[in-house]
Design an enzyme around this catalytic site. Structure first.
Site, PDB file in Angstrom:
ATOM      1  N   HIS A 294      -4.623   3.950  -3.607  1.00 50.39           N
ATOM      2  CA  HIS A 294      -3.521   2.978  -3.659  1.00 50.39           C
ATOM      3  C   HIS A 294      -2.886   3.236  -5.021  1.00 50.39           C
ATOM      4  O   HIS A 294      -3.577   3.119  -6.063  1.00 50.39           O
ATOM      5  CB  HIS A 294      -4.081   1.554  -3.550  1.00 50.39           C
ATOM      6  CG  HIS A 294      -3.064   0.457  -3.566  1.00 50.39           C
ATOM      7  ND1 HIS A 294      -3.001  -0.533  -2.588  1.00 50.39           N
ATOM      8  CD2 HIS A 294      -2.080   0.154  -4.444  1.00 50.39           C
ATOM      9  CE1 HIS A 294      -2.022  -1.382  -2.869  1.00 50.39           C
ATOM     10  NE2 HIS A 294      -1.443  -0.981  -4.003  1.00 50.39           N
TER      11      HIS A 294
ATOM     12  N   HIS B 180      -2.814   3.522 -14.938  1.00 54.00           N
ATOM     13  CA  HIS B 180      -3.725   3.044 -15.975  1.00 54.00           C
ATOM     14  C   HIS B 180      -2.904   2.858 -17.252  1.00 54.00           C
ATOM     15  O   HIS B 180      -2.083   3.727 -17.592  1.00 54.00           O
ATOM     16  CB  HIS B 180      -4.799   4.090 -16.283  1.00 54.00           C
ATOM     17  CG  HIS B 180      -5.684   4.466 -15.135  1.00 54.00           C
ATOM     18  ND1 HIS B 180      -6.972   4.012 -15.006  1.00 54.00           N
ATOM     19  CD2 HIS B 180      -5.475   5.288 -14.063  1.00 54.00           C
ATOM     20  CE1 HIS B 180      -7.525   4.525 -13.925  1.00 54.00           C
ATOM     21  NE2 HIS B 180      -6.636   5.311 -13.323  1.00 54.00           N
TER      22      HIS B 180
ATOM     23  N   ASN C   6      -3.509   9.228 -11.716  1.00 56.63           N
ATOM     24  CA  ASN C   6      -4.187  10.371 -11.109  1.00 56.63           C
ATOM     25  C   ASN C   6      -3.715  10.474  -9.665  1.00 56.63           C
ATOM     26  O   ASN C   6      -3.706   9.475  -8.941  1.00 56.63           O
ATOM     27  CB  ASN C   6      -5.703  10.171 -11.171  1.00 56.63           C
ATOM     28  CG  ASN C   6      -6.206  10.085 -12.606  1.00 56.63           C
ATOM     29  OD1 ASN C   6      -5.776  10.851 -13.459  1.00 56.63           O
ATOM     30  ND2 ASN C   6      -7.113   9.158 -12.870  1.00 56.63           N
TER      31      ASN C   6
ATOM     32  N   HIS D 283       0.829  -1.200   0.000  1.00 53.75           N
ATOM     33  CA  HIS D 283       0.000   0.000   0.000  1.00 53.75           C
ATOM     34  C   HIS D 283       0.866   1.254   0.000  1.00 53.75           C
ATOM     35  O   HIS D 283       1.564   1.545   0.970  1.00 53.75           O
ATOM     36  CB  HIS D 283      -0.987   0.036   1.175  1.00 53.75           C
ATOM     37  CG  HIS D 283      -1.915   1.200   1.032  1.00 53.75           C
ATOM     38  ND1 HIS D 283      -3.115   1.104   0.368  1.00 53.75           N
ATOM     39  CD2 HIS D 283      -1.748   2.502   1.359  1.00 53.75           C
ATOM     40  CE1 HIS D 283      -3.670   2.313   0.320  1.00 53.75           C
ATOM     41  NE2 HIS D 283      -2.857   3.178   0.927  1.00 53.75           N
TER      42      HIS D 283
ATOM     43  N   HIS E 282      -1.627   3.570  -8.557  1.00 58.81           N
ATOM     44  CA  HIS E 282      -1.863   2.715  -9.723  1.00 58.81           C
ATOM     45  C   HIS E 282      -1.605   3.496 -10.988  1.00 58.81           C
ATOM     46  O   HIS E 282      -1.734   4.716 -11.026  1.00 58.81           O
ATOM     47  CB  HIS E 282      -3.285   2.155  -9.717  1.00 58.81           C
ATOM     48  CG  HIS E 282      -4.351   3.192  -9.576  1.00 58.81           C
ATOM     49  ND1 HIS E 282      -4.677   3.762  -8.358  1.00 58.81           N
ATOM     50  CD2 HIS E 282      -5.149   3.784 -10.486  1.00 58.81           C
ATOM     51  CE1 HIS E 282      -5.650   4.637  -8.535  1.00 58.81           C
ATOM     52  NE2 HIS E 282      -5.943   4.681  -9.819  1.00 58.81           N
TER      53      HIS E 282
HETATM   54  P1  AMP Z   1      -8.583   6.298 -10.333  1.00 54.24           P
HETATM   55  O1  AMP Z   1      -9.961   6.886 -10.514  1.00 54.24           O
HETATM   56  O2  AMP Z   1      -7.514   6.919 -11.175  1.00 54.24           O
HETATM   57  O3  AMP Z   1      -8.206   6.251  -8.866  1.00 54.24           O
HETATM   58  O4  AMP Z   1      -8.679   4.804 -10.862  1.00 54.24           O
HETATM   59  C1  AMP Z   1      -9.268   3.788 -10.132  1.00 54.24           C
HETATM   60  C2  AMP Z   1      -9.715   2.749 -11.116  1.00 54.24           C
HETATM   61  O5  AMP Z   1      -9.944   1.551 -10.410  1.00 54.24           O
HETATM   62  C3  AMP Z   1     -10.989   3.094 -11.882  1.00 54.24           C
HETATM   63  O6  AMP Z   1     -10.706   3.121 -13.280  1.00 54.24           O
HETATM   64  C4  AMP Z   1     -11.932   1.955 -11.501  1.00 54.24           C
HETATM   65  O7  AMP Z   1     -12.731   1.555 -12.593  1.00 54.24           O
HETATM   66  C5  AMP Z   1     -10.975   0.867 -11.077  1.00 54.24           C
HETATM   67  N1  AMP Z   1     -11.510  -0.100 -10.129  1.00 54.24           N
HETATM   68  C6  AMP Z   1     -12.148   0.148  -8.959  1.00 54.24           C
HETATM   69  N2  AMP Z   1     -12.460  -1.004  -8.354  1.00 54.24           N
HETATM   70  C7  AMP Z   1     -12.006  -2.003  -9.137  1.00 54.24           C
HETATM   71  C8  AMP Z   1     -12.027  -3.419  -9.051  1.00 54.24           C
HETATM   72  N3  AMP Z   1     -12.606  -4.065  -8.027  1.00 54.24           N
HETATM   73  N4  AMP Z   1     -11.471  -4.134 -10.059  1.00 54.24           N
HETATM   74  C9  AMP Z   1     -10.894  -3.510 -11.090  1.00 54.24           C
HETATM   75  N5  AMP Z   1     -10.831  -2.175 -11.229  1.00 54.24           N
HETATM   76  C10 AMP Z   1     -11.391  -1.424 -10.275  1.00 54.24           C
HETATM   77 ZN    ZN Z   2      -3.916  -0.520  -0.684  1.00 55.25          ZN
END
Ligand code: AMP
Ligand code: ZN
Length: 111
Positions: free
Chosen positions: A95, A99, A84, A45, A97
């Site tokens: 957390h 894209h 983001n 995390h 990430h």
């Molecule tokens: P962000 O809005 O940049 O924080 O991106 C978070 C992303 O996580 C979004 O595109 C969501 O569609 C994706 N997301 C949220 N929950 C899940 C999940 N359980 N499995 C796969 N993607 C997810």
């Molecule tokens: Zn986390």
């Protein structure tokens, strides 16, 4: 309470896993905004890129070494990486990430 992406890398929530190694996991986004839309996250995390420092930058190294392998596997030549950072930049999961978006024309500047 554990965050949703911690649950994903601990396999407490099911996702379509694309690629995985000791430090990272990549899986399909639940709500894709492009024909190809996956996320790659550290198996630790870290809130966002803003929390990266000399003690945890190994995760960034691994993520960015894996991205070319993943896109090669899917034959993606042109693509976009987005992270983001903070709610007003669009971060909804705290957390870190990245894209990976592809298989459609991308606009610039992004919205
Ligand atoms: P962000 O809005 O940049 O924080 O991106 C978070 C992303 O996580 C979004 O595109 C969501 O569609 C994706 N997301 C949220 N929950 C899940 C999940 N359980 N499995 C796969 N993607 C997810
Ligand atoms: Zn986390």
């Amino acid at each position: 309470m554990e965050c949703i992406f911690c649950k994903i890398f601990k396999k407490e929530i099911n996702t379509k896993i694309i690629f995985e190694d000791d430090l990272t996991i990549s899986f399909e986004d639940l709500n894709p905004v492009a024909p190809f839309h996956i996320l790659i996250i550290p198996k630790k995390h870290i809130d966002s890129v803003n929390e990266i420092n000399e003690n945890n930058s190994i995760y960034i190294k691994q993520i960015f070494e894996n991205i070319p392998k993943i896109v090669l596997k899917f034959n993606l030549k042109d693509y976009r990486i987005v992270s983001n950072i903070g709610p007003s930049a669009g971060q909804s999961v705290m957390h870190m990430h990245f894209h990976i978006l592809g298989n459609r024309k991308m606009n610039w500047p992004p919205g």
